[in-house]
Design a protein around this motif. Structure first.
Motif, PDB file in Angstrom:
ATOM      1  N   GLU A 128       0.849  -1.179   0.000  1.00 42.27           N
ATOM      2  CA  GLU A 128       0.000   0.000   0.000  1.00 42.27           C
ATOM      3  C   GLU A 128       0.895   1.243   0.000  1.00 42.27           C
ATOM      4  OE1 GLU A 128      -3.675   0.557   2.664  1.00 42.27           O
ATOM      5  OE2 GLU A 128      -2.075   1.719   3.624  1.00 42.27           O
ATOM      6  N   PHE A 129       0.824   2.012  -1.066  1.00 39.55           N
ATOM      7  CA  PHE A 129       1.582   3.257  -1.185  1.00 39.55           C
ATOM      8  C   PHE A 129       0.659   4.414  -0.841  1.00 39.55           C
ATOM      9  CE2 PHE A 129       4.126   0.451  -3.722  1.00 39.55           C
ATOM     10  CZ  PHE A 129       5.423   0.912  -3.562  1.00 39.55           C
ATOM     11  N   THR A 130       1.154   5.356  -0.064  1.00 36.31           N
ATOM     12  CA  THR A 130       0.449   6.609   0.162  1.00 36.31           C
ATOM     13  C   THR A 130       1.229   7.671  -0.579  1.00 36.31           C
ATOM     14  OG1 THR A 130      -0.351   5.863   2.309  1.00 36.31           O
ATOM     15  CG2 THR A 130      -0.427   8.233   1.876  1.00 36.31           C
ATOM     16  N   PHE A 131       0.584   8.269  -1.562  1.00 33.96           N
ATOM     17  CA  PHE A 131       1.205   9.260  -2.440  1.00 33.96           C
ATOM     18  C   PHE A 131       0.393  10.543  -2.350  1.00 33.96           C
ATOM     19  CE2 PHE A 131       1.366  11.185  -6.737  1.00 33.96           C
ATOM     20  CZ  PHE A 131       2.717  11.481  -6.789  1.00 33.96           C
ATOM     21  N   ARG A 132       1.045  11.601  -1.836  1.00 30.43           N
ATOM     22  CA  ARG A 132       0.361  12.895  -1.647  1.00 30.43           C
ATOM     23  C   ARG A 132      -0.960  12.721  -0.896  1.00 30.43           C
ATOM     24  NH1 ARG A 132       1.684  14.723  -7.738  1.00 30.43           N
ATOM     25  NH2 ARG A 132       3.858  15.317  -7.404  1.00 30.43           N
ATOM     26  N   GLY A 133      -0.930  11.829   0.116  1.00 29.93           N
ATOM     27  CA  GLY A 133      -2.081  11.630   0.984  1.00 29.93           C
ATOM     28  C   GLY A 133      -3.105  10.621   0.500  1.00 29.93           C
ATOM     29  N   GLU A 134      -2.961  10.127  -0.723  1.00 33.19           N
ATOM     30  CA  GLU A 134      -3.923   9.176  -1.271  1.00 33.19           C
ATOM     31  C   GLU A 134      -3.326   7.767  -1.297  1.00 33.19           C
ATOM     32  OE1 GLU A 134      -6.208   8.503  -5.500  1.00 33.19           O
ATOM     33  OE2 GLU A 134      -5.824  10.570  -4.847  1.00 33.19           O
ATOM     34  N   LYS A 135      -4.102   6.773  -0.840  1.00 35.90           N
ATOM     35  CA  LYS A 135      -3.618   5.389  -0.778  1.00 35.90           C
ATOM     36  C   LYS A 135      -3.873   4.656  -2.087  1.00 35.90           C
ATOM     37  CE  LYS A 135      -4.323   5.152   4.122  1.00 35.90           C
ATOM     38  NZ  LYS A 135      -3.401   4.714   5.013  1.00 35.90           N
ATOM     39  N   HIS A 136      -2.868   3.854  -2.483  1.00 34.11           N
ATOM     40  CA  HIS A 136      -2.942   3.021  -3.686  1.00 34.11           C
ATOM     41  C   HIS A 136      -2.387   1.649  -3.328  1.00 34.11           C
ATOM     42  CE1 HIS A 136      -3.373   6.681  -6.205  1.00 34.11           C
ATOM     43  NE2 HIS A 136      -2.570   7.202  -5.298  1.00 34.11           N
ATOM     44  N   THR A 137      -3.155   0.589  -3.538  1.00 34.39           N
ATOM     45  CA  THR A 137      -2.666  -0.765  -3.309  1.00 34.39           C
ATOM     46  C   THR A 137      -2.108  -1.286  -4.622  1.00 34.39           C
ATOM     47  OG1 THR A 137      -4.258  -1.132  -1.543  1.00 34.39           O
ATOM     48  CG2 THR A 137      -3.280  -3.088  -2.557  1.00 34.39           C
ATOM     49  N   VAL A 138      -0.851  -1.719  -4.574  1.00 36.89           N
ATOM     50  CA  VAL A 138      -0.145  -2.148  -5.781  1.00 36.89           C
ATOM     51  C   VAL A 138       0.186  -3.632  -5.632  1.00 36.89           C
ATOM     52  CG1 VAL A 138       1.822  -1.707  -7.289  1.00 36.89           C
ATOM     53  CG2 VAL A 138       0.778   0.190  -6.032  1.00 36.89           C
ATOM     54  N   GLN A 139      -0.213  -4.429  -6.605  1.00 33.72           N
ATOM     55  CA  GLN A 139      -0.065  -5.887  -6.572  1.00 33.72           C
ATOM     56  C   GLN A 139       1.191  -6.348  -7.305  1.00 33.72           C
ATOM     57  OE1 GLN A 139      -3.087  -8.090  -5.853  1.00 33.72           O
ATOM     58  NE2 GLN A 139      -4.119  -6.333  -4.980  1.00 33.72           N
ATOM     59  N   ALA A 140       1.600  -7.586  -7.026  1.00 33.65           N
ATOM     60  CA  ALA A 140       2.737  -8.199  -7.712  1.00 33.65           C
ATOM     61  C   ALA A 140       2.557  -8.098  -9.215  1.00 33.65           C
ATOM     62  CB  ALA A 140       2.892  -9.659  -7.294  1.00 33.65           C
ATOM     63  N   GLY A 141       3.638  -7.759  -9.896  1.00 32.26           N
ATOM     64  CA  GLY A 141       3.631  -7.604 -11.339  1.00 32.26           C
ATOM     65  C   GLY A 141       3.505  -6.156 -11.779  1.00 32.26           C
ATOM     66  N   SER A 142       3.145  -5.274 -10.857  1.00 31.56           N
ATOM     67  CA  SER A 142       2.977  -3.856 -11.188  1.00 31.56           C
ATOM     68  C   SER A 142       4.216  -3.054 -10.811  1.00 31.56           C
ATOM     69  CB  SER A 142       1.769  -3.272 -10.443  1.00 31.56           C
ATOM     70  OG  SER A 142       0.590  -3.899 -10.874  1.00 31.56           O
ATOM     71  N   THR A 143       4.363  -1.920 -11.481  1.00 32.33           N
ATOM     72  CA  THR A 143       5.450  -0.987 -11.202  1.00 32.33           C
ATOM     73  C   THR A 143       4.835   0.367 -10.900  1.00 32.33           C
ATOM     74  OG1 THR A 143       7.004  -2.161 -12.627  1.00 32.33           O
ATOM     75  CG2 THR A 143       7.483   0.150 -12.189  1.00 32.33           C
ATOM     76  N   ILE A 144       5.393   1.062  -9.928  1.00 30.66           N
ATOM     77  CA  ILE A 144       4.926   2.387  -9.544  1.00 30.66           C
ATOM     78  C   ILE A 144       6.130   3.311  -9.475  1.00 30.66           C
ATOM     79  CG2 ILE A 144       5.022   1.793  -7.093  1.00 30.66           C
ATOM     80  CD1 ILE A 144       2.625   3.627  -6.624  1.00 30.66           C
ATOM     81  N   ASN A 145       5.977   4.519  -9.996  1.00 29.79           N
ATOM     82  CA  ASN A 145       7.057   5.512  -9.941  1.00 29.79           C
ATOM     83  C   ASN A 145       6.626   6.659  -9.039  1.00 29.79           C
ATOM     84  OD1 ASN A 145       9.712   6.442 -11.172  1.00 29.79           O
ATOM     85  ND2 ASN A 145       8.417   8.236 -11.427  1.00 29.79           N
ATOM     86  N   ILE A 146       7.489   7.023  -8.105  1.00 30.00           N
ATOM     87  CA  ILE A 146       7.264   8.158  -7.225  1.00 30.00           C
ATOM     88  C   ILE A 146       8.112   9.313  -7.750  1.00 30.00           C
ATOM     89  CG2 ILE A 146       7.439   9.052  -4.870  1.00 30.00           C
ATOM     90  CD1 ILE A 146       5.488   6.687  -5.048  1.00 30.00           C
ATOM     91  N   PRO A 147       7.481  10.400  -8.210  1.00 26.21           N
ATOM     92  CA  PRO A 147       8.259  11.531  -8.715  1.00 26.21           C
ATOM     93  C   PRO A 147       9.090  12.180  -7.600  1.00 26.21           C
ATOM     94  CG  PRO A 147       5.940  11.729  -9.349  1.00 26.21           C
ATOM     95  CD  PRO A 147       6.041  10.614  -8.351  1.00 26.21           C
ATOM     96  N   ALA A 148      10.192  12.760  -7.982  1.00 24.36           N
ATOM     97  CA  ALA A 148      11.032  13.495  -7.035  1.00 24.36           C
ATOM     98  C   ALA A 148      10.197  14.553  -6.319  1.00 24.36           C
ATOM     99  CB  ALA A 148      12.201  14.137  -7.770  1.00 24.36           C
ATOM    100  N   ASP A 149      10.510  14.770  -5.054  1.00 27.44           N
ATOM    101  CA  ASP A 149       9.936  15.807  -4.197  1.00 27.44           C
ATOM    102  C   ASP A 149       8.532  15.498  -3.675  1.00 27.44           C
ATOM    103  OD1 ASP A 149      12.293  17.334  -4.698  1.00 27.44           O
ATOM    104  OD2 ASP A 149      11.377  18.082  -6.542  1.00 27.44           O
ATOM    105  N   ALA A 150       7.877  14.441  -4.137  1.00 26.17           N
ATOM    106  CA  ALA A 150       6.502  14.143  -3.726  1.00 26.17           C
ATOM    107  C   ALA A 150       6.470  13.427  -2.373  1.00 26.17           C
ATOM    108  CB  ALA A 150       5.819  13.273  -4.778  1.00 26.17           C
ATOM    109  N   PRO A 151       5.597  13.860  -1.464  1.00 27.64           N
ATOM    110  CA  PRO A 151       5.459  13.156  -0.188  1.00 27.64           C
ATOM    111  C   PRO A 151       4.848  11.769  -0.414  1.00 27.64           C
ATOM    112  CG  PRO A 151       4.070  15.147  -0.243  1.00 27.64           C
ATOM    113  CD  PRO A 151       4.737  15.016  -1.573  1.00 27.64           C
ATOM    114  N   HIS A 152       5.430  10.783   0.257  1.00 26.39           N
ATOM    115  CA  HIS A 152       4.946   9.412   0.096  1.00 26.39           C
ATOM    116  C   HIS A 152       5.423   8.529   1.239  1.00 26.39           C
ATOM    117  CE1 HIS A 152       9.016   9.260  -1.579  1.00 26.39           C
ATOM    118  NE2 HIS A 152       8.990   7.950  -1.351  1.00 26.39           N
TER     119      HIS A 152
END
Length: 166
Positions: free
Chosen positions: A76-100
């Motif tokens: 479970e990633f929290t990105f800029r206050g919003e939760k996202h559940t990411v499953q096996a096989g997926s890729t997520i990129n966190i941009p520079a400077d973003a709270p997470h």
């Protein structure tokens, strides 16, 4: 124009089962340093993250890109206050400077690869974590005083590694 090949740089083959892989216990997780900034002239690092149920770092941000590929389980990633559940096989990129932050809330262990560009997170982890024998080694049993010392060291070094805790 592309520069000439630099023969002083060698091919890197990263195998998480290689006995030479350094594993770090950090915030209850185990991180394997697969490809370090030293090996890539600081361009990026690749970390093998083993995250037990309930594991994950506190909210933070930094001035470098961070990309995660979930290999096993879900995170479970929290990105800029919003939760996202990411499953096996997926890729997520966190941009520079973003709270997470991320947390394993699945009830089972999870594993992911984390690439940071430019490198530095590998060195920061090595300076604030504890070396363990391998990916399956239990985290060290730290006293409250030792845990407080680790948190102080992480906070003191955060700006050196272009990071801040929120």
């Amino acid at each position: 124009m592309i520069p000439d090949d630099d023969p002083s740089r060698s091919l890197t083959v990263a195998n998480p089962d290689d006995p030479g892989t350094t594993y770090i216990s950090l915030v209850g997780n185990t991180y394997g340093m697969l490809v370090t900034g030293e090996q890539t002239n600081g361009r990026y690092c690749l970390i093998d993250m083993h995250v037990p149920d309930g594991g994950g770092p506190p909210p933070h941000r930094h001035d470098f890109e961070e990309m995660f590929t979930i290999l096993e389980g879900e995170i479970e990633f929290t990105f800029r206050g919003e939760k996202h559940t990411v499953q096996a096989g997926s890729t997520i990129n966190i941009p520079a400077d973003a709270p997470h932050s991320f947390r394993n809330a699945s009830g089972a262990p999870a594993r992911m690869l984390c690439m940071c560009t430019p490198a530095g997170q590998d060195e920061y982890s090595m300076r604030i974590g504890d070396i363990v024998a391998g990916k399956d080694a239990p985290p060290p049993q730290l006293s409250e005083s030792e845990l407080a010392q680790r948190r102080r060291r992480a906070a003191e070094l955060a700006s050196t590694y272009r990071s801040e805790f929120l």
